[in-house]
Design a protein around this motif. Structure first.
Motif, PDB file in Angstrom:
ATOM      1  N   LYS A   1      74.095  56.797 -13.182  1.00  0.00           N
ATOM      2  CA  LYS A   1      74.569  56.224 -14.435  1.00  0.00           C
ATOM      3  C   LYS A   1      75.903  56.871 -14.792  1.00  0.00           C
ATOM      4  CE  LYS A   1      69.919  55.432 -16.238  1.00  0.00           C
ATOM      5  NZ  LYS A   1      68.990  55.723 -17.343  1.00  0.00           N
ATOM      6  N   PRO A   2      76.855  56.129 -15.375  1.00  0.00           N
ATOM      7  CA  PRO A   2      76.788  54.671 -15.549  1.00  0.00           C
ATOM      8  C   PRO A   2      77.192  53.947 -14.267  1.00  0.00           C
ATOM      9  CG  PRO A   2      78.817  55.510 -16.455  1.00  0.00           C
ATOM     10  CD  PRO A   2      78.053  56.715 -15.963  1.00  0.00           C
ATOM     11  N   SER A   3      77.020  52.645 -14.232  1.00  0.00           N
ATOM     12  CA  SER A   3      77.362  51.887 -13.042  1.00  0.00           C
ATOM     13  C   SER A   3      78.864  51.656 -12.974  1.00  0.00           C
ATOM     14  CB  SER A   3      76.627  50.543 -13.040  1.00  0.00           C
ATOM     15  OG  SER A   3      76.980  49.783 -14.175  1.00  0.00           O
ATOM     16  N   SER A   4      79.361  51.375 -11.771  1.00  0.00           N
ATOM     17  CA  SER A   4      80.789  51.158 -11.550  1.00  0.00           C
ATOM     18  C   SER A   4      81.162  49.735 -11.938  1.00  0.00           C
ATOM     19  CB  SER A   4      81.116  51.399 -10.077  1.00  0.00           C
ATOM     20  OG  SER A   4      80.494  50.417  -9.271  1.00  0.00           O
ATOM     21  N   PRO A   5      82.474  49.466 -12.116  1.00  0.00           N
ATOM     22  CA  PRO A   5      82.879  48.094 -12.443  1.00  0.00           C
ATOM     23  C   PRO A   5      82.717  47.119 -11.283  1.00  0.00           C
ATOM     24  CG  PRO A   5      84.799  49.514 -12.187  1.00  0.00           C
ATOM     25  CD  PRO A   5      83.603  50.411 -12.170  1.00  0.00           C
ATOM     26  N   ASN A   6      82.375  47.603 -10.091  1.00  0.00           N
ATOM     27  CA  ASN A   6      82.127  46.725  -8.959  1.00  0.00           C
ATOM     28  C   ASN A   6      80.631  46.439  -8.847  1.00  0.00           C
ATOM     29  OD1 ASN A   6      84.876  46.807  -8.219  1.00  0.00           O
ATOM     30  ND2 ASN A   6      84.541  48.752  -7.152  1.00  0.00           N
ATOM     31  N   ALA A   7      80.315  45.283  -8.292  1.00  0.00           N
ATOM     32  CA  ALA A   7      78.918  44.861  -8.188  1.00  0.00           C
ATOM     33  C   ALA A   7      78.144  45.802  -7.268  1.00  0.00           C
ATOM     34  CB  ALA A   7      78.838  43.424  -7.675  1.00  0.00           C
ATOM     35  N   ASP A   8      77.015  46.307  -7.768  1.00  0.00           N
ATOM     36  CA  ASP A   8      76.122  47.191  -7.017  1.00  0.00           C
ATOM     37  C   ASP A   8      74.789  46.462  -6.856  1.00  0.00           C
ATOM     38  OD1 ASP A   8      74.786  49.248  -5.808  1.00  0.00           O
ATOM     39  OD2 ASP A   8      74.494  50.416  -7.634  1.00  0.00           O
TER      40      ASP A   8
ATOM     41  N   VAL B   1      76.612  45.419 -12.795  1.00  0.00           N
ATOM     42  CA  VAL B   1      78.058  45.601 -12.884  1.00  0.00           C
ATOM     43  C   VAL B   1      78.340  46.277 -14.218  1.00  0.00           C
ATOM     44  CG1 VAL B   1      80.326  44.518 -12.824  1.00  0.00           C
ATOM     45  CG2 VAL B   1      78.450  43.524 -11.521  1.00  0.00           C
ATOM     46  N   GLY B   2      79.152  47.324 -14.214  1.00  0.00           N
ATOM     47  CA  GLY B   2      79.466  48.053 -15.434  1.00  0.00           C
ATOM     48  C   GLY B   2      80.614  47.434 -16.200  1.00  0.00           C
ATOM     49  N   LEU B   3      80.486  47.377 -17.526  1.00  0.00           N
ATOM     50  CA  LEU B   3      81.565  46.970 -18.414  1.00  0.00           C
ATOM     51  C   LEU B   3      82.252  48.241 -18.904  1.00  0.00           C
ATOM     52  CD1 LEU B   3      79.653  44.474 -18.363  1.00  0.00           C
ATOM     53  CD2 LEU B   3      80.384  43.979 -20.683  1.00  0.00           C
ATOM     54  N   PRO B   4      83.552  48.419 -18.660  1.00  0.00           N
ATOM     55  CA  PRO B   4      84.187  49.727 -18.869  1.00  0.00           C
ATOM     56  C   PRO B   4      84.188  50.202 -20.307  1.00  0.00           C
ATOM     57  CG  PRO B   4      85.809  48.022 -18.397  1.00  0.00           C
ATOM     58  CD  PRO B   4      84.474  47.414 -18.161  1.00  0.00           C
ATOM     59  N   LEU B   5      84.690  49.375 -21.268  1.00  0.00           N
ATOM     60  CA  LEU B   5      84.871  49.881 -22.627  1.00  0.00           C
ATOM     61  C   LEU B   5      83.555  50.075 -23.367  1.00  0.00           C
ATOM     62  CD1 LEU B   5      86.852  50.849 -24.663  1.00  0.00           C
ATOM     63  CD2 LEU B   5      87.189  48.500 -25.452  1.00  0.00           C
ATOM     64  N   PRO B   6      82.665  49.059 -23.413  1.00  0.00           N
ATOM     65  CA  PRO B   6      81.409  49.307 -24.140  1.00  0.00           C
ATOM     66  C   PRO B   6      80.435  50.201 -23.375  1.00  0.00           C
ATOM     67  CG  PRO B   6      81.921  46.956 -23.983  1.00  0.00           C
ATOM     68  CD  PRO B   6      82.784  47.668 -23.008  1.00  0.00           C
ATOM     69  N   GLN B   7      80.708  50.446 -22.066  1.00  0.00           N
ATOM     70  CA  GLN B   7      79.785  51.183 -21.201  1.00  0.00           C
ATOM     71  C   GLN B   7      78.420  50.505 -21.164  1.00  0.00           C
ATOM     72  OE1 GLN B   7      79.717  55.331 -22.252  1.00  0.00           O
ATOM     73  NE2 GLN B   7      81.815  55.688 -21.605  1.00  0.00           N
ATOM     74  N   TRP B   8      78.459  49.175 -21.092  1.00  0.00           N
ATOM     75  CA  TRP B   8      77.247  48.396 -20.921  1.00  0.00           C
ATOM     76  C   TRP B   8      77.096  48.038 -19.456  1.00  0.00           C
ATOM     77  CZ3 TRP B   8      78.253  44.485 -25.484  1.00  0.00           C
ATOM     78  CH2 TRP B   8      78.131  45.169 -26.699  1.00  0.00           C
ATOM     79  N   GLN B   9      75.983  47.404 -19.143  1.00  0.00           N
ATOM     80  CA  GLN B   9      75.728  46.950 -17.787  1.00  0.00           C
ATOM     81  C   GLN B   9      75.263  45.504 -17.826  1.00  0.00           C
ATOM     82  OE1 GLN B   9      73.907  49.918 -14.949  1.00  0.00           O
ATOM     83  NE2 GLN B   9      73.194  50.804 -16.877  1.00  0.00           N
ATOM     84  N   ALA B  10      75.887  44.678 -16.986  1.00  0.00           N
ATOM     85  CA  ALA B  10      75.436  43.298 -16.784  1.00  0.00           C
ATOM     86  C   ALA B  10      74.536  43.293 -15.553  1.00  0.00           C
ATOM     87  CB  ALA B  10      76.625  42.362 -16.599  1.00  0.00           C
ATOM     88  N   VAL B  11      73.283  42.887 -15.723  1.00  0.00           N
ATOM     89  CA  VAL B  11      72.277  42.982 -14.667  1.00  0.00           C
ATOM     90  C   VAL B  11      71.746  41.583 -14.361  1.00  0.00           C
ATOM     91  CG1 VAL B  11      70.102  44.038 -13.953  1.00  0.00           C
ATOM     92  CG2 VAL B  11      71.649  45.291 -15.461  1.00  0.00           C
ATOM     93  N   VAL B  12      71.647  41.286 -13.066  1.00  0.00           N
ATOM     94  CA  VAL B  12      71.055  40.024 -12.599  1.00  0.00           C
ATOM     95  C   VAL B  12      69.888  40.368 -11.685  1.00  0.00           C
ATOM     96  CG1 VAL B  12      71.449  37.837 -11.412  1.00  0.00           C
ATOM     97  CG2 VAL B  12      73.309  38.882 -12.721  1.00  0.00           C
TER      98      VAL B  12
END
Length: 665
Positions: A250-257, A269-280
């Motif tokens: 944690k946290p995840s990188s901006p590239n797809a993992d 995939v990590g969102l840089p500013l909010p430090q959120w994660q988009a997960v599929v």
């Protein structure tokens, strides 16, 4: 004692035990074939599943990356707007909250894009501003974010947990307010209400095995494609794979993992500013063949192959244990001769071995011919097998019409084509004038040069050019470098207007000239093509001016390579280009314009690791040198280009010139 020749050979052993051994051997062979079929089916399933998983990993990584970019762009758009507002807030307004209240309540104000605004001062005082009845207080995490912004001078993004609102996600954006000397005088925060429906990807078809999640830095589910999973912890949502998720860094990188856990495919995939994660998340059990079995066609193919192998093995085994009698021809001495057909088979094998190998492909030569900046075509037995792009521009054959082109379609008469063929057979080359049929039904006189090889007389290489283009040379005035565009090297507006006026003068002289030169005189009718790059200013802002210059140079080179042998090209300035095409009909120039639009759209240059789509809009008008002035023609083409932009860009629009005679008849 008479010797008799027997043509039937008996089995070596005719006892029942030998036949029982034969049946056992056949059964064993059948069992082996069936086992091999089952093993092949198993490995086929594994291969299909591996390819399916590879395809799903690639597709899901691209999908998650695109979704994360969309979310980041939405947050950054609000962040940039809030930063612009903070830069416009004077320090004197910090003590006047009524001004921000008035702006928030004013109709049409950009501040109304936010649910509320909040101003925090280093003293600890906080003022809240918003539309009437819409002022929202900042919770404790939001107050901490404001204090961090004032202390660090950096923007922050946090979310506001509102369990009662099931349709929106509220986020708190904060940016520093700076004095003229750069020091922080306060912090400006805004609450943005984002609809959940707009944050989730739109699915063309609902998929029960697909989940989309938006997580914060602590693993809390902020948004989920299933509304019942919202505000839960990601470990609870993951179920049996919760421990696998906790083991990730944690946290995840901006590239797809992307990770594969059994039948579960997880991409984050990590969102840089909010430090959120988009997960599929995807359940692959419905896509793999191991659970569903092979398709019916695959089983049918395996069954047919197994049956064929069984019959072949049985026939070989039967021939080994009990060989069938061979047809033989006795000679005069009673000795068995070899079968007659073996000589025939041997002769066929020798002939096949002596046959020449198929001709090698000429991909390299064709690629070189494609890049030649001239109108050239290669034909064999009357069929055009390769043509440079300039042939399509000169004759108007594009797409499938160019792929199915024959010399019989192009040459004016069969007699003329036969005369060319006779000259090629006799001399190996041909040079002369030919009338060729264009796609619009018109005829064009070209100077044709053709060569054929004695090793392959059925193939001929042709080079075509317009005779009047060689005879017409327009000298530029002194200081020719002043008449050139410094970025693209093309003629500029002044040179193009000079060329237009020279064409009018030459066409008038051609009308008054000797009728015997009518075959090669300068055409008095033609077309004017006006091209404009779409959204070049926005491209400069998004990338850089260097990228914009690269686009202009590429489009200038593309226009020059496909139109200059027929006409005259110039960069008029900015993102505008113009091409004068004498002797070209309106239908013909529309095909040229559409081919140029398609070529530019397929280019897709890259900048900063991202691809960008570039397009041009084109306006065309028919020009008569004896009836229209250069200024009228250029303005009409410009207006036609504007009409193409109004219709949606990346297309060709046709304009019309108001008649104005330039020659008295």
């Amino acid at each position: 004692m008479n010797r008799k020749t027997s043509f039937v050979k008996q089995p070596p052993d005719g006892t029942p035990s030998s036949w029982r051994g034969l049946r056992v051997a056949v059964c064993v062979m059948v069992a082996l074939v069936l086992s091999a079929m089952a093993l092949c089916g198993f490995f086929l399933v594994r291969v299909f599943d591996a390819r399916t998983q590879e395809r799903l990993v690639t597709f899901q990584s691209l999908e998650a990356d695109l979704w994360a970019r969309m979310l980041t762009a939405r947050v950054e758009a609000h962040q940039r707007l809030l930063t612009s507002i903070a830069q416009g807030v004077h320090t004197s307004l910090l003590d006047k909250p009524e001004v921000l209240d008035a702006l928030m309540q004013q109709d049409g104000s950009m501040l109304r894009l936010f649910e509320s605004l909040h101003v925090a001062l280093p003293t600890g005082s906080i003022s809240h501003h918003g539309a009437v009845g819409a002022v929202a207080e900042v919770d404790t995490p939001g107050l901490d974010a404001l204090r961090r912004t004032i202390a660090d001078g950096k923007p922050t993004v946090s979310f506001i947990q509102a369990v009662e609102d099931a349709q929106h996600l509220r986020i708190l954006l904060s940016v520093p307010i700076r004095r003229a000397d750069g020091s922080v005088s306060g912090a400006l925060a805004a609450i943005v209400k984002l609809p959940l429906a707009a944050l989730m990807p739109e699915l063309v078809e609902p998929d029960q095995g697909l989940q989309y999640m938006l997580l914060d830095s602590e693993g809390l589910v902020l948004a989920h494609s299933d509304a019942t999973q919202r505000w839960k912890n990601v470990s609870d949502v993951m179920g049996m794979h919760g421990s696998d998720w906790q083991a990730l860094s944690k946290p995840s990188s901006p590239n797809a993992d992307t990770r594969v856990w059994g039948e579960l495919l997880a991409t984050r995939v990590g969102l840089p500013l909010p430090q959120w994660q988009a997960v599929v998340l995807r359940d692959m059990s419905a896509d793999k063949q191991m659970d569903q079995g092979l398709p019916l066609k695959a089983w049918a193919g395996l069954g047919g192959g197994a049956l064929l192998l069984t019959l072949l093995a049985g026939w070989l085994l039967w021939g080994w244990l009990a060989p069938w009698p061979k047809k033989a021809v006795p000679n005069v001495h009673g000795v068995l001769a070899q079968p007659e057909h073996e000589d025939v088979l041997e002769a066929q094998e020798q002939a096949f071995a002596a046959a020449p190998p198929p001709p090698a492909t000429q991909t390299g030569a064709m690629a070189i011919l494609e890049g030649v900046p001239s109108a050239m075509l290669l034909e064999q037995d009357g069929q055009v097998i390769l043509a440079t792009p300039l042939v399509a521009v000169m004759l108007g054959y594009f797409g499938q019409d160019a792929e199915q082109l024959t010399l019989a379609q192009l040459v004016e008469s069969p007699e003329a084509l036969s005369a060319v063929r006779e000259t090629l057979e006799e001399l190996g080359s041909y040079e002369g004038l030919l009338q060729l049929r264009k796609k619009d039904g018109d005829w064009v006189l070209v100077q044709a040069l053709a060569w054929s090889s004695s090793q392959l007389p059925s193939a001929t290489l042709w080079r075509l050019h317009l005779p009047w283009r060689q005879q017409r040379a327009v000298p530029l005035p002194a200081d020719a470098h002043v008449w050139r565009d410094g970025l693209t090297g093309l003629p500029n507006r002044e040179a193009f207007m000079w060329e237009l006026q020279s064409w009018v003068s030459d066409s008038i002289q051609s009308v008054k000239s000797d009728p015997s030169s009518a075959m090669v005189r300068v055409p008095a009718q033609g077309c004017l093509l006006f091209a404009d790059v779409d959204h070049l200013g926005m491209m400069n802002e998004v990338t850089s001016r260097e990228m914009g210059n690269k686009i202009l140079r590429h489009i200038g080179h593309l226009l020059a390579s496909q139109t200059q042998p027929l006409g005259n090209l110039a960069r008029l300035g900015g993102d505008e280009f113009a091409v004068l095409l004498p002797g070209i009909s309106l239908a013909h120039v529309q095909g040229i314009g559409q081919a140029l639009c398609d070529a530019v759209w397929r280019w897709q240059p890259s900048w900063g690791g991202e691809r960008h789509w570039v397009s041009i809009s084109i306006g065309v008008v028919a020009v008569d040198a004896q009836r229209h002035t250069p200024e009228q023609a250029l303005r009409a083409a410009d207006m036609a280009c504007y009409e193409a932009k109004r219709r949606g860009r990346c297309q060709v629009a046709v304009g019309q010139i108001t008649a104005h005679p330039t020659l008295e008849v």
